[in-house]
Design an enzyme around this catalytic site. Structure first.
Site, mmCIF file in Angstrom:
data_model
loop_
_atom_site.group_PDB
_atom_site.id
_atom_site.type_symbol
_atom_site.label_atom_id
_atom_site.label_comp_id
_atom_site.label_asym_id
_atom_site.label_seq_id
_atom_site.Cartn_x
_atom_site.Cartn_y
_atom_site.Cartn_z
ATOM 1 N N PRO A 120 22.852 9.572 -57.322
ATOM 2 C CG PRO A 120 23.410 10.861 -59.191
ATOM 3 C CD PRO A 120 22.791 10.952 -57.822
ATOM 4 C CB CYS A 121 26.628 5.157 -59.227
ATOM 5 S SG CYS A 121 25.836 3.967 -58.110
ATOM 6 N N PRO A 122 28.539 7.833 -59.538
ATOM 7 C CG PRO A 122 30.766 8.475 -60.029
ATOM 8 C CD PRO A 122 29.335 8.523 -60.563
#
Length: 77
Positions: free
Chosen positions: A16-18
């Site tokens: 996932p981001c970040p």
């Protein structure tokens, strides 16, 4: 289009981001200047966010390829 040979590859699909951006940046910082990193990113938020974030950090995005289901982004250190 010339074939760009990557010095290193990172598969960040499912990351996932970040976190994917942070991992990419840390890896780039460990690489020699001028070397090329290929990063595999998911569609959606990762491909929308990570290349822009890397550009803002001063890295050069050499190419973005849609490889059915994920994107291969080549980033120059």
């Amino acid at each position: 289009m010339s074939q760009l040979n990557s010095d290193m590859q990172m598969d960040l699909r499912g990351t996932p981001c970040p976190i994917n951006f942070v991992r990419t940046k840390l890896r780039l910082e460990q690489m020699q200047p001028g070397s090329l990193l290929e990063v595999w990113l998911d569609p959606g938020e990762p491909i929308e966010q990570v290349p822009d974030s890397l550009t803002m950090e001063g890295y050069s995005i050499e190419s973005v390829e849609d490889r059915s289901g994920f994107f291969a982004v080549k980033v120059r250190r």
